[in-house]
Design a protein around this motif. Structure first.
Motif, PDB file in Angstrom:
ATOM      1  N   MET A   1       0.844  -1.192   0.000  1.00 16.71           N
ATOM      2  CA  MET A   1       0.000   0.000   0.000  1.00 16.71           C
ATOM      3  C   MET A   1       0.880   1.242   0.000  1.00 16.71           C
ATOM      4  N   THR A   2       0.331   2.292  -0.485  1.00 11.77           N
ATOM      5  CA  THR A   2       1.046   3.553  -0.617  1.00 11.77           C
ATOM      6  C   THR A   2       0.100   4.690  -0.254  1.00 11.77           C
ATOM      7  N   HIS A 131       2.967  -7.494  -4.400  1.00  7.71           N
ATOM      8  CA  HIS A 131       3.659  -6.255  -4.025  1.00  7.71           C
ATOM      9  C   HIS A 131       3.601  -6.049  -2.506  1.00  7.71           C
ATOM     10  N   ASP A 132       2.420  -6.175  -1.938  1.00  2.82           N
ATOM     11  CA  ASP A 132       2.265  -5.848  -0.518  1.00  2.82           C
ATOM     12  C   ASP A 132       2.988  -6.845   0.394  1.00  2.82           C
ATOM     13  N   HIS A 136       6.660  -5.508   0.869  1.00  2.00           N
ATOM     14  CA  HIS A 136       6.708  -4.709   2.097  1.00  2.00           C
ATOM     15  C   HIS A 136       7.022  -5.492   3.374  1.00  2.00           C
ATOM     16  N   GLU A 177       9.099   2.712  -0.789  1.00  2.00           N
ATOM     17  CA  GLU A 177       8.796   2.099  -2.081  1.00  2.00           C
ATOM     18  C   GLU A 177      10.018   1.961  -2.994  1.00  2.00           C
ATOM     19  N   SER A 192      10.077  -1.533  -1.641  1.00  2.00           N
ATOM     20  CA  SER A 192       9.126  -2.578  -2.029  1.00  2.00           C
ATOM     21  C   SER A 192       8.678  -2.476  -3.487  1.00  2.00           C
TER      22      SER A 192
HETATM   23 FE   LIG Z   1       3.634  -0.308  -1.720  1.00  2.00          FE
END
Ligand SMILES: [Fe+2]
Length: 279
Positions: A1-2, A131-132, A136, A177, A192
């Motif tokens: 998440m961003t 991705h998450d 992360h 990120e 990430s």
């Molecule tokens: Fe992210």
């Protein structure tokens, strides 16, 4: 998440709770979804062996994140909670900034559950579970980085009140990120967005095109970023302590100071930059 542009409309899934969390429902993944995870995991594992920082690789190993299947959040949480008192919570997609920061400030990482389709293996603009989780969560096993993420969430809640979210989002972008770290073996990746991208994992370290510039908090908060292409500038920390220490003070005077500083373009270099090559 961003943390993202707050102008973007968001919709709450009907099944989500007030804090937007849902159940991962691990049993609902089908074989094709696990196979996509396997493909993504195997190719990143091979690429990152000599490119990701030791802390990231140790996190992957410690959590037991593996090629065989999309991980069950409950199993990862059993390790993560013991290690750094963080946990992963499932969310349906992007959540409002205030909710996102509230989770981070309480050492909860919001992760999406869905996985990209096979025709999206190389690029997906929105975060998915690969991705998450792969991107992360391994860094959250590192105690210093784990504290940085909590402090970031607390800073985010404050930035919302001060109308300074754009500045603070740039810090997340260029560290969490897309961050690089200097090590004795040369530059290594911890961001990430990079570790979950096949193309950028190589490009960020090996291409002659992007700038690699020493970490500088105020400089980062002035720098725009690109969401639709590889980065034109990467910022490099000397260690995670540098990141945590630089972000410990109250940012309120920084935001005030930056009001009179023009934004910098993503690829721009300024005279005060500590410009690095691969090292
Ligand atoms: Fe992210």
């Amino acid at each position: 998440m961003t943390p993202t542009d707050s102008a973007e409309p968001r919709h709450r899934s009907p099944s989500s709770r007030a804090d937007f969390t849902i159940e991962q429902d691990w049993g609902a993944y089908d074989e094709e979804e696990h196979a996509i995870w396997r493909t993504l995991f195997r190719r990143q594992e091979a690429l990152l062996r000599d490119r990701a920082c030791a802390e990231f690789l140790a996190g992957v190993a410690e959590l037991g994140v593996a090629a065989d299947a999309i991980p069950d959040f409950r199993k990862l949480n059993a390790v993560l909670e013991r290690r750094t008192r963080w946990s992963i919570v499932a969310v349906p997609g992007l959540v409002p900034d205030a909710i996102f920061f509230e989770h981070l400030a309480n050492r909860r990482f919001p992760s999406t559950c869905f996985i990209r389709r096979r025709d999206q293996l190389d690029y997906l603009q929105e975060p998915d579970v690969f991705h998450d989780l792969f991107g992360h969560v391994p860094m959250l096993t590192n105690p210093v980085f784990a504290d940085y993420m909590q402090a970031y969430g607390e800073g985010g809640l404050k930035a919302l009140r001060l109308d300074a979210l754009e500045r603070l989002a740039r810090l997340y972008w260029y560290t969490v990120e897309f961050g690089l770290i200097e090590t004795e073996a040369g530059l290594r990746i911890y961001g990430s967005g990079i570790v979950s991208s096949k193309g950028e994992s190589v490009y960020c370290l090996e291409s002659p095109r992007p700038n690699r510039v020493g970490f500088d908090l105020l400089r980062i908060m002035r720098t725009r970023y690109r969401i639709d292409d590889f980065q034109e500038t990467y910022f490099v920390v000397r260690g995670f302590e540098e990141l945590f220490d630089a972000t410990r003070p109250d940012f309120t005077p920084y935001y005030r100071e930056l009001e009179s500083s023009p934004d910098l373009e993503p690829g721009q270099i300024v005279p005060t930059d500590r410009v690095l090559n691969r090292g």
